[in-house]
Design a protein around this motif. Structure first.
Motif, PDB file in Angstrom:
ATOM      1  N   ARG A   1       0.831  -1.193   0.000  1.00 16.27           N
ATOM      2  CA  ARG A   1       0.000   0.000   0.000  1.00 16.27           C
ATOM      3  C   ARG A   1       0.868   1.245   0.000  1.00 16.27           C
ATOM      4  O   ARG A   1       2.052   1.216   0.330  1.00 16.27           O
ATOM      5  CB  ARG A   1      -0.934  -0.003   1.207  1.00 16.27           C
ATOM      6  CG  ARG A   1      -0.245  -0.036   2.540  1.00 16.27           C
ATOM      7  CD  ARG A   1      -1.193  -0.410   3.685  1.00 16.27           C
ATOM      8  NE  ARG A   1      -2.351   0.455   3.734  1.00 16.27           N
ATOM      9  CZ  ARG A   1      -3.593   0.014   3.525  1.00 16.27           C
ATOM     10  NH1 ARG A   1      -3.800  -1.272   3.259  1.00 16.27           N
ATOM     11  NH2 ARG A   1      -4.622   0.840   3.595  1.00 16.27           N
ATOM     12  N   TRP A   2       0.242   2.377  -0.364  1.00 14.95           N
ATOM     13  CA  TRP A   2       0.853   3.687  -0.321  1.00 14.95           C
ATOM     14  C   TRP A   2       0.101   4.574   0.665  1.00 14.95           C
ATOM     15  O   TRP A   2      -1.097   4.399   0.860  1.00 14.95           O
ATOM     16  CB  TRP A   2       0.811   4.367  -1.697  1.00 14.95           C
ATOM     17  CG  TRP A   2       1.706   3.763  -2.731  1.00 14.95           C
ATOM     18  CD1 TRP A   2       1.406   2.727  -3.577  1.00 14.95           C
ATOM     19  CD2 TRP A   2       3.034   4.166  -3.058  1.00 14.95           C
ATOM     20  NE1 TRP A   2       2.456   2.460  -4.411  1.00 14.95           N
ATOM     21  CE2 TRP A   2       3.474   3.332  -4.119  1.00 14.95           C
ATOM     22  CE3 TRP A   2       3.890   5.161  -2.581  1.00 14.95           C
ATOM     23  CZ2 TRP A   2       4.739   3.461  -4.676  1.00 14.95           C
ATOM     24  CZ3 TRP A   2       5.149   5.283  -3.139  1.00 14.95           C
ATOM     25  CH2 TRP A   2       5.556   4.444  -4.176  1.00 14.95           C
ATOM     26  N   ARG A   3       0.807   5.540   1.240  1.00 13.11           N
ATOM     27  CA  ARG A   3       0.166   6.546   2.098  1.00 13.11           C
ATOM     28  C   ARG A   3       0.804   7.904   1.810  1.00 13.11           C
ATOM     29  O   ARG A   3       2.036   8.043   1.853  1.00 13.11           O
ATOM     30  CB  ARG A   3       0.328   6.208   3.578  1.00 13.11           C
ATOM     31  CG  ARG A   3      -0.199   7.309   4.531  1.00 13.11           C
ATOM     32  CD  ARG A   3       0.075   6.942   5.973  1.00 13.11           C
ATOM     33  NE  ARG A   3      -0.164   8.056   6.893  1.00 13.11           N
ATOM     34  CZ  ARG A   3      -1.298   8.283   7.540  1.00 13.11           C
ATOM     35  NH1 ARG A   3      -2.313   7.477   7.365  1.00 13.11           N
ATOM     36  NH2 ARG A   3      -1.416   9.305   8.360  1.00 13.11           N
ATOM     37  N   LEU A   4      -0.020   8.890   1.517  1.00 11.00           N
ATOM     38  CA  LEU A   4       0.398  10.280   1.372  1.00 11.00           C
ATOM     39  C   LEU A   4      -0.248  11.078   2.491  1.00 11.00           C
ATOM     40  O   LEU A   4      -1.448  10.936   2.742  1.00 11.00           O
ATOM     41  CB  LEU A   4      -0.025  10.838   0.017  1.00 11.00           C
ATOM     42  CG  LEU A   4       0.498  10.125  -1.231  1.00 11.00           C
ATOM     43  CD1 LEU A   4      -0.143  10.709  -2.484  1.00 11.00           C
ATOM     44  CD2 LEU A   4       2.014  10.229  -1.309  1.00 11.00           C
TER      45      LEU A   4
ATOM     46  N   SER B   1       4.586  13.787   3.945  1.00 10.21           N
ATOM     47  CA  SER B   1       5.269  12.498   3.928  1.00 10.21           C
ATOM     48  C   SER B   1       4.649  11.574   2.893  1.00 10.21           C
ATOM     49  O   SER B   1       3.486  11.722   2.505  1.00 10.21           O
ATOM     50  CB  SER B   1       5.211  11.830   5.308  1.00 10.21           C
ATOM     51  OG  SER B   1       3.869  11.539   5.675  1.00 10.21           O
ATOM     52  N   ILE B   2       5.454  10.615   2.456  1.00 13.03           N
ATOM     53  CA  ILE B   2       5.003   9.544   1.583  1.00 13.03           C
ATOM     54  C   ILE B   2       5.614   8.253   2.102  1.00 13.03           C
ATOM     55  O   ILE B   2       6.765   8.231   2.541  1.00 13.03           O
ATOM     56  CB  ILE B   2       5.405   9.789   0.107  1.00 13.03           C
ATOM     57  CG1 ILE B   2       4.866   8.656  -0.774  1.00 13.03           C
ATOM     58  CG2 ILE B   2       6.917   9.967  -0.034  1.00 13.03           C
ATOM     59  CD1 ILE B   2       5.029   8.929  -2.263  1.00 13.03           C
ATOM     60  N   ARG B   3       4.808   7.199   2.074  1.00 16.19           N
ATOM     61  CA  ARG B   3       5.240   5.913   2.625  1.00 16.19           C
ATOM     62  C   ARG B   3       4.806   4.784   1.702  1.00 16.19           C
ATOM     63  O   ARG B   3       3.716   4.828   1.130  1.00 16.19           O
ATOM     64  CB  ARG B   3       4.638   5.715   4.011  1.00 16.19           C
ATOM     65  CG  ARG B   3       5.176   4.518   4.778  1.00 16.19           C
ATOM     66  CD  ARG B   3       4.505   4.424   6.129  1.00 16.19           C
ATOM     67  NE  ARG B   3       4.567   5.698   6.835  1.00 16.19           N
ATOM     68  CZ  ARG B   3       3.844   5.961   7.919  1.00 16.19           C
ATOM     69  NH1 ARG B   3       3.001   5.066   8.380  1.00 16.19           N
ATOM     70  NH2 ARG B   3       3.958   7.121   8.521  1.00 16.19           N
ATOM     71  N   ARG B   4       5.651   3.798   1.577  1.00 19.04           N
ATOM     72  CA  ARG B   4       5.364   2.626   0.747  1.00 19.04           C
ATOM     73  C   ARG B   4       5.613   1.373   1.562  1.00 19.04           C
ATOM     74  O   ARG B   4       6.668   1.183   2.157  1.00 19.04           O
ATOM     75  CB  ARG B   4       6.265   2.630  -0.488  1.00 19.04           C
ATOM     76  CG  ARG B   4       6.187   1.376  -1.348  1.00 19.04           C
ATOM     77  CD  ARG B   4       4.826   1.199  -1.971  1.00 19.04           C
ATOM     78  NE  ARG B   4       4.848   0.203  -3.037  1.00 19.04           N
ATOM     79  CZ  ARG B   4       3.893  -0.689  -3.256  1.00 19.04           C
ATOM     80  NH1 ARG B   4       2.825  -0.709  -2.460  1.00 19.04           N
ATOM     81  NH2 ARG B   4       3.958  -1.527  -4.260  1.00 19.04           N
TER      82      ARG B   4
END
Length: 273
Positions: free
Chosen positions: A144-147, A167-170
């Motif tokens: 999943r991705w999170r912005l 932030s961005i997270r993978r």
């Protein structure tokens, strides 16, 4: 219990502790450094949990030596809504939506003592504001991705400024049940905030022998993180991670900054129910 159900529960616990590992790395040391914004324990619809972690990071923002700390984390779910605690950062998602998150947030910024830095004391502050985030949905919660972004304003008169965070997270599957997380983030501080934590006034200059410095508003730091988590059962999981923060602009140029590079690391254990 079926194998597929076991797999789903293990993945859920894995994702929870994965977010915890990131939160621990990003806040345990930074809690002492007094400039951490929360990262969001960001797995929707999974069991409540409680966790503890231990980690190390610079004693304050810009310090070149480390301190250790222990911090709790936890989450209560109400459908897609939740209350999340990450050490000194609390956030509440008010939206009942599978992808969007929005709500109030707050942080206790721990201060700085003159014994640590030789500079004037900075008291603990309470900063309040909000956040918004978008998360992709997937059958496997490890993929999943999170912005996300947020802003917090001091309400205690300590620095009278505000800090914005993006932030961005993978998340990526790692092995049968493990998960690997990669993240990038940056923070922007107002002039009042930057002056409090990175400025050097005439009194401090006279006491320390370093030059006076009046920073302006601008980007405070950029951060990169990597973390790995592994469930050991459907209820317990462990995680670890490393975060590197690079102070930039006036935060890096300040004569009060001993080290532009800030390294944080931590481990944690979580119990979900």
């Amino acid at each position: 219990m079926s194998i597929s159900h076991n797999r789903r529960e293990a993945c859920a616990t894995c994702s929870v502790i994965g977010s915890l590992a990131l939160a621990l790395v990003a806040t345990l040391g930074l809690t002492k450094a007094a400039h951490a914004e929360g990262n969001g324990i960001d797995v929707p619809g999974f069991p409540q949990f409680f966790a503890l972690g231990i980690g190390a990071g610079p004693r304050y923002a810009g310090a070149d030596d480390n301190t250790w700390a222990i911090a709790p984390a936890g989450r209560l779910n109400f459908g897609e809504r939740y209350v999340s605690l990450e050490a000194n950062y609390l956030s509440i998602n008010l939206l009942d939506h599978p992808n969007w998150r929005i709500g109030p947030a707050g942080i206790l910024r721990f201060g700085r003592s003159d014994a640590e830095s030789g500079l004037s004391d900075i008291s603990m502050s309470l900063d309040l504001g909000g956040f918004v985030a978008f998360e992709t949905s997937a059958d496997d919660p490890r993929s999943r991705w999170r912005l996300a972004g947020g802003i917090l304003q001091d309400v205690t008169g300590v620095h009278d400024g505000h800090v914005a965070d993006v932030s961005i997270r993978r998340w990526l599957p790692a092995g049968r049940y493990g998960a690997l997380g990669l993240g990038l983030a940056a923070s922007w501080g107002s002039g009042q905030y930057m002056d409090t934590y990175f400025g050097v006034d005439a009194t401090d200059a006279a006491l320390t022998g370093i030059g006076e410095f009046l920073p302006g508003s601008g980007w405070r730091d950029i951060r990169a993180s990597i973390y790995f988590v592994q469930p050991v059962s459907t209820e317990w999981a462990v995680g670890a991670g490393v975060l590197y923060s690079r102070l930039i602009d006036d935060a890096a140029n300040s004569p009060a900054t001993e080290s532009e590079g800030q390294l944080f690391f931590g481990i944690g254990v979580a119990r979900a129910w």
